[in-house]
Structure formats: structure tokens, C-alpha cells
Design a protein around this motif. Structure first.
Motif, PDB file in Angstrom:
ATOM      1  N   HIS A 242     -21.843 -14.782  19.217  1.00 48.52           N
ATOM      2  CA  HIS A 242     -20.626 -15.782  19.523  1.00 48.52           C
ATOM      3  C   HIS A 242     -19.442 -15.059  19.569  1.00 48.52           C
ATOM      4  CE1 HIS A 242     -23.189 -19.382  19.195  1.00 48.52           C
ATOM      5  NE2 HIS A 242     -23.800 -18.884  18.021  1.00 48.52           N
ATOM      6  N   GLN A 243     -19.146 -14.126  18.704  1.00 49.89           N
ATOM      7  CA  GLN A 243     -17.907 -13.199  18.942  1.00 49.89           C
ATOM      8  C   GLN A 243     -17.787 -12.438  20.290  1.00 49.89           C
ATOM      9  OE1 GLN A 243     -17.609 -10.151  15.871  1.00 49.89           O
ATOM     10  NE2 GLN A 243     -15.778  -9.273  16.411  1.00 49.89           N
ATOM     11  N   LEU A 244     -19.065 -12.142  20.857  1.00 51.06           N
ATOM     12  CA  LEU A 244     -19.023 -11.598  22.235  1.00 51.06           C
ATOM     13  C   LEU A 244     -18.828 -12.250  23.110  1.00 51.06           C
ATOM     14  CD1 LEU A 244     -21.401  -8.510  21.617  1.00 51.06           C
ATOM     15  CD2 LEU A 244     -19.012  -8.448  21.786  1.00 51.06           C
ATOM     16  N   GLN A 245     -19.249 -13.474  23.015  1.00 50.19           N
ATOM     17  CA  GLN A 245     -19.296 -14.453  24.165  1.00 50.19           C
ATOM     18  C   GLN A 245     -18.192 -14.892  25.019  1.00 50.19           C
ATOM     19  OE1 GLN A 245     -21.507 -18.281  22.911  1.00 50.19           O
ATOM     20  NE2 GLN A 245     -22.804 -18.024  24.770  1.00 50.19           N
ATOM     21  N   PRO A 246     -16.952 -15.053  24.263  1.00 48.10           N
ATOM     22  CA  PRO A 246     -15.827 -15.072  25.041  1.00 48.10           C
ATOM     23  C   PRO A 246     -15.421 -14.029  25.907  1.00 48.10           C
ATOM     24  CG  PRO A 246     -15.478 -15.781  22.793  1.00 48.10           C
ATOM     25  CD  PRO A 246     -17.036 -15.469  22.726  1.00 48.10           C
ATOM     26  N   LEU A 247     -15.631 -12.519  25.700  1.00 49.80           N
ATOM     27  CA  LEU A 247     -15.352 -11.640  26.337  1.00 49.80           C
ATOM     28  C   LEU A 247     -16.510 -11.779  27.642  1.00 49.80           C
ATOM     29  CD1 LEU A 247     -14.531  -8.890  27.048  1.00 49.80           C
ATOM     30  CD2 LEU A 247     -16.306  -8.133  25.564  1.00 49.80           C
TER      31      LEU A 247
ATOM     32  N   LEU B 211      -8.538 -11.217  29.578  1.00 46.97           N
ATOM     33  CA  LEU B 211      -9.821 -10.122  29.207  1.00 46.97           C
ATOM     34  C   LEU B 211      -9.423  -9.202  28.317  1.00 46.97           C
ATOM     35  CD1 LEU B 211     -12.470  -9.484  30.032  1.00 46.97           C
ATOM     36  CD2 LEU B 211     -11.627  -8.090  31.717  1.00 46.97           C
ATOM     37  N   LEU B 212      -8.153  -8.827  28.371  1.00 44.16           N
ATOM     38  CA  LEU B 212      -7.475  -7.981  27.484  1.00 44.16           C
ATOM     39  C   LEU B 212      -7.271  -8.388  25.915  1.00 44.16           C
ATOM     40  CD1 LEU B 212      -6.412  -4.978  26.897  1.00 44.16           C
ATOM     41  CD2 LEU B 212      -4.160  -5.904  27.468  1.00 44.16           C
ATOM     42  N   ASP B 213      -6.914  -9.736  25.924  1.00 46.17           N
ATOM     43  CA  ASP B 213      -6.977 -10.505  24.560  1.00 46.17           C
ATOM     44  C   ASP B 213      -8.458 -10.529  24.073  1.00 46.17           C
ATOM     45  OD1 ASP B 213      -4.026 -10.710  24.637  1.00 46.17           O
ATOM     46  OD2 ASP B 213      -4.292 -12.670  25.820  1.00 46.17           O
ATOM     47  N   ALA B 214      -9.391 -10.899  25.155  1.00 41.91           N
ATOM     48  CA  ALA B 214     -10.505 -11.239  24.536  1.00 41.91           C
ATOM     49  C   ALA B 214     -11.132  -9.872  23.942  1.00 41.91           C
ATOM     50  CB  ALA B 214     -11.545 -11.457  25.657  1.00 41.91           C
ATOM     51  N   ILE B 215     -10.836  -8.493  24.439  1.00 39.31           N
ATOM     52  CA  ILE B 215     -11.430  -7.301  23.760  1.00 39.31           C
ATOM     53  C   ILE B 215     -10.777  -7.022  22.611  1.00 39.31           C
ATOM     54  CG2 ILE B 215     -11.557  -4.919  24.489  1.00 39.31           C
ATOM     55  CD1 ILE B 215     -11.543  -5.519  27.356  1.00 39.31           C
ATOM     56  N   LEU B 216      -9.533  -7.203  22.591  1.00 41.94           N
ATOM     57  CA  LEU B 216      -8.902  -6.898  21.178  1.00 41.94           C
ATOM     58  C   LEU B 216      -9.536  -7.282  20.157  1.00 41.94           C
ATOM     59  CD1 LEU B 216      -5.141  -7.658  22.182  1.00 41.94           C
ATOM     60  CD2 LEU B 216      -6.299  -5.263  22.160  1.00 41.94           C
ATOM     61  N   PRO B 217     -10.092  -6.434  19.148  1.00 41.81           N
ATOM     62  CA  PRO B 217     -10.782  -6.784  17.946  1.00 41.81           C
ATOM     63  C   PRO B 217      -9.842  -7.492  17.017  1.00 41.81           C
ATOM     64  CG  PRO B 217     -10.004  -4.463  17.603  1.00 41.81           C
ATOM     65  CD  PRO B 217      -9.650  -4.987  19.195  1.00 41.81           C
ATOM     66  N   SER B 218     -10.610  -8.310  16.026  1.00 47.64           N
ATOM     67  CA  SER B 218      -9.825  -9.044  15.090  1.00 47.64           C
ATOM     68  C   SER B 218     -10.893  -9.078  13.785  1.00 47.64           C
ATOM     69  CB  SER B 218      -9.984 -10.511  15.323  1.00 47.64           C
ATOM     70  OG  SER B 218     -11.127 -11.181  15.352  1.00 47.64           O
TER      71      SER B 218
ATOM     72  N   ASP C 182       1.151  -8.118  15.246  1.00 46.07           N
ATOM     73  CA  ASP C 182      -0.226  -8.319  15.325  1.00 46.07           C
ATOM     74  C   ASP C 182      -0.956  -7.835  16.532  1.00 46.07           C
ATOM     75  OD1 ASP C 182      -2.709  -9.676  13.975  1.00 46.07           O
ATOM     76  OD2 ASP C 182      -2.676 -10.942  16.063  1.00 46.07           O
ATOM     77  N   GLN C 183      -0.285  -7.886  17.691  1.00 48.22           N
ATOM     78  CA  GLN C 183      -0.743  -7.278  19.050  1.00 48.22           C
ATOM     79  C   GLN C 183      -0.877  -5.618  18.782  1.00 48.22           C
ATOM     80  OE1 GLN C 183      -1.643  -8.877  21.684  1.00 48.22           O
ATOM     81  NE2 GLN C 183      -1.422  -7.514  23.523  1.00 48.22           N
ATOM     82  N   GLN C 184       0.330  -5.108  18.261  1.00 46.43           N
ATOM     83  CA  GLN C 184       0.280  -3.751  18.266  1.00 46.43           C
ATOM     84  C   GLN C 184      -0.825  -3.116  17.216  1.00 46.43           C
ATOM     85  OE1 GLN C 184       3.479  -0.807  17.469  1.00 46.43           O
ATOM     86  NE2 GLN C 184       3.003  -1.087  15.566  1.00 46.43           N
TER      87      GLN C 184
ATOM     88  N   LEU D 180      -8.200  -1.124  18.307  1.00 48.18           N
ATOM     89  CA  LEU D 180      -9.087  -1.135  19.591  1.00 48.18           C
ATOM     90  C   LEU D 180      -9.330   0.386  19.871  1.00 48.18           C
ATOM     91  CD1 LEU D 180     -10.766  -2.086  21.965  1.00 48.18           C
ATOM     92  CD2 LEU D 180      -8.687  -2.728  23.119  1.00 48.18           C
ATOM     93  N   LEU D 181      -7.862   1.147  20.032  1.00 47.12           N
ATOM     94  CA  LEU D 181      -8.116   2.540  20.528  1.00 47.12           C
ATOM     95  C   LEU D 181      -8.797   3.527  19.646  1.00 47.12           C
ATOM     96  CD1 LEU D 181      -4.157   2.876  21.699  1.00 47.12           C
ATOM     97  CD2 LEU D 181      -6.250   2.609  23.297  1.00 47.12           C
TER      98      LEU D 181
END
Length: 389
Positions: free
Chosen positions: A67-72, A122-129, A374-376, A382-383
């Protein structure tokens, strides 16, 4: 109705097979995401493969990672559909019919704009939380540091700012501890704040805040520097941290304080000690002993959870979690310079915010700065994941 659907009624010789041939032989719209010069292609491919593997499992829908990967994956599919639509227009763009060609060009521009919008999403979906980001209840603590009375006065201003921000967000705030001085400052204070993803906001405030200003008692006009420390602890559920009553030592006493509601004639103040860990908390903000005990247990549960989390970090030497922890404890994360009416956040390069009075009201100014942090943080995390694959 899109142009392709309209033209199908007039141009029956176009086939779906032919359109797909164009899609697979054209690379202009291939996904090419990168952050700070680091390509995300291999990382995205690995996530797609992970999703496909989970999809093959019989109970994949019960898997939280799925479910975490589904939005991506949904966003990637949305992008592929937009690219497919553009490629379907390839022959129509060379039509001799001016009307059809013009409509095809308009539709191409529409889908190109859609691809750009999808890439941002897509970039927002890739960023981990982090798992803790979903925590809707936190314990926030503010403590006066070096600087004596001036530090205590600023500690009170910061605590009020955070309580105002919670109110601005529509969240619930419950004061858990509040130790005042006669001049209106506080030695320390803590609150239980409850609201959607509250921890994701307040975790970036944890650390040492430095204030530079001329105290009202300063006759020579010299600027003094004081510090205030802030701690934000995710409040776990009863399931995450179970406390056995036999492991608790509960003591009661009369509440103390400068006066008013803090003076009681009954033993309403509560001190709870967790015997296995030695952790101890006190609460005397309410006239009810039962209420003080509930608040003390809430704080104790958060402290035990944080201790267990840090123990896990040390054992696993997990780089990502270690980065989170170091951010929480980062010294001098922000400076409030009153003579220059400037707030400088040292974690963001060249980040200066003006209008100190407005900032300390705890509204959009604080919220926007936290969003940048939070974005940074997510980008750096991610990096870190990409570079250590």
C-alpha cells in the motif's frame, strides 16, 4: 471527447497496434527524474520490481509495503498513459487536413503539460516518509537553556508559538507541565498535541533555538545571546508500548507553585516511576489526581518509546534512522535575531525569514518554514537510500 476518439470515426486505418509501436520506439518522453544531479532511474526500477514481487503474493493487499508503494505505481501508470496518448497523435500531427493537425497540436500540448504535472507529483510519491510521521499525537517539551531570565522569557514565547500553531492547524493541545517564573517566563513546559501527522511537523523544531536581543533589564544596550531547547517525542499507542502496573511506583504530594491553580490543599500532584527503566515523570497541572496520573502515564509512555527507538538505532546502525536522530539533536538549528528582525534556520542554505513578531504568532510563516525543512529532509533521506543501494 479527445481528438483521437473523434478521428477514429473518420480514420479507421489507425490501429492500436500501430500506436503502441510508435510508443516503444520514441524516447523523447522517457522518464528521467533526478535530484541534485543524482539519477533516480535505478531506484524507481527497483521499487517497481518490489511492487511486482508483492503483487504475486496471495496476501499482498494486507502488506503495508504494498500500500505504501501503490501511489507511486499509480502515478507511473498515469504518466505512461499520458505518453501513450502523445504517441498516438504522431501521424495526425502530419495530416494534410489543417483542422485535424491543429487539434492534434493542441492535444499534444495538453498531454505535455500533464506529463510535467505528473512528474512533479511523481517526485513527491518517491520521497520517503518515516513511520513516525503518521503519528498524530506527540509530547512537545520546551526547556530554558543558557541565558538565565532571558532564556526563560524566550522559552515562554516559543512554547506559546507552538501552542498557537497547533490551534491554527485545528489540533488539540493539552498542557502537561508548566513551570513559571515571576517575570512571566518558564523554566520548562510540555504539552500533548494531537492532530493529523503532528509529529511530521514538530520533529523539525527539535533542537537548540538561539535568541539574540537586548533584554529589558539591560541598561547598556548590549545584545545578549540565550538558548532554548525543544524536544518532540512521538506518542505511541497502548499497543506499541505496554506498561504493566506492577512495574510502576506512583507517589502523590501536594502541588506546589507560585499561586493560583497550582496551590492545592489535597495531594493532587503525581510522580510516576517506571521501575524497569528508572524513568520518572511528574504532573501537577490539574486539581484532579486521576487526571494528573493519566497525563504522567502518557508522558512516560512516550519516553519509553523514544528510548526503545534509540536503542534500536544503536543496535542496527541504520543510517537513515541515525540521520533522523541527529536532526532531532542538532544544536543551534535556528537563530532569532531581534535587532535585525530576522530568523535564520541553519539547516537551510541562505534561509532568512523576517517579521519576527509575525513568525512567533505560530501561523503560516512557521508552517511554510517547516514544510521546506521537511522537503529537504526527505530529499536527503532519498539520496542516502539511492547512494547506498
Amino acid at each position: 471527447m479527445f481528438l483521437i476518439q473523434r478521428v477514429l470515426l473518420r480514420k479507421k486505418y489507425f490501429t492500436l497496434h500501430k500506436w503502441h509501436q510508435v510508443f516503444y520506439t520514441t524516447s523523447k518522453y522517457d522518464l528521467d527524474l533526478s535530484i541534485r544531479g543524482v539519477s533516480l532511474q535505478n531506484y524507481i526500477k527497483r521499487l517497481e520490481e518490489e511492487y511486482e514481487t508483492l503483487l504475486k503474493l496471495n496476501n499482498y493487499t494486507a502488506n503495508s509495503r504494498f500500500h505504501q508503494l501503490q501511489p507511486l505505481i499509480n502515478t507511473l501508470n498515469e504518466r505512461k498513459a499520458a505518453v501513450d496518448n502523445i504517441q498516438n497523435l504522431s501521424e495526425l500531427l502530419n495530416e494534410k487536413d489543417d483542422e485535424i493537425r491543429k487539434l492534434a497540436e493542441e492535444e499534444k500540448l495538453f498531454f505535455e503539460g500533464r506529463i510535467k504535472s505528473i512528474d512533479d507529483k511523481l517526485l513527491d510519491a518517491i520521497l520517503p516518509s518515516d513511520k513516525e510521521d503518521q503519528c498524530s499525537s506527540i509530547v512537545l517539551e520546551v526547556n530554558a537553556g543558557v541565558g538565565g531570565q532571558e532564556a526563560m522569557l524566550f522559552a515562554n514565547e516559543l512554547f506559546e508559538m507552538y501552542c498557537n500553531f497547533a490551534e491554527y492547524q485545528g489540533w488539540e493541545t493539552q498542557i502537561a507541565d508548566y513551570s513559571t517564573i515571576d517575570m512571566g517566563g518558564i523554566r520548562h513546559a510540555s504539552a500533548i498535541i494531537t492532530g493529523p501527522q503532528a509529529f511530521q511537523f514538530y520533529k523539525h523544531e527539535a533542537g537548540v533555538h538561539r535568541v539574540q536581543r537586548i533584554p529589558t533589564t539591560e541598561k547598556a544596550g548590549r545584545i545578549h545571546t540565550s538558548t532554548v531547547s525543544v524536544v518532540a517525542l512521538p506518542q505511541p499507542t497502548d499497543i506499541e508500548v505496554t506498561i504493566d502496573n506492577k512495574d510502576l511506583k506512583i507517589e502523590t504530594k501536594r502541588a506546589s507553585g507560585a499561586g493560583g491553580q497550582h496551590v492545592n490543599t489535597t495531594e493532587s500532584a503525581v510522580r510516576v516511576t517506571h521501575l524497569p527503566t528508572g524513568l520518572s515523570v511528574e504532573c501537577q497541572v490539574d486539581r484532579s489526581q486521576v487526571k494528573n496520573r493519566q497525563i504522567a502515564l502518557t508522558k512516560l509512555r512516550a519516553l519509553i518509546y523514544q528510548r526503545d527507538l534509540e536503542d534500536q538505532i544503536a543496535r542496527n546502525e541504520n543510517m537513515r534512522k541515525s540521520q533522523v536522530r541527529s536532526n532531532f539533536r542538532n544544536e543551534k538549528i535556528r537563530t532569532y535575531n531581534f535587532p535585525q528582525d530576522r530568523i535564520t534556520d541553519h539547516r537551510l542554505q541562505g534561509c532568512n525569514v523576517h517579521n519576527l513578531k509575525g513568525f512567533l504568532q505560530g501561523n503560516d510563516a512557521l508552517g511554510n518554514l517547516i514544510k521546506k525543512l521537511d522537503q529537504q529532509y526527505k530529499i536527503e533521506t532519498l539520496l542516502n537510500l539511492v547512494n547506498n543501494e
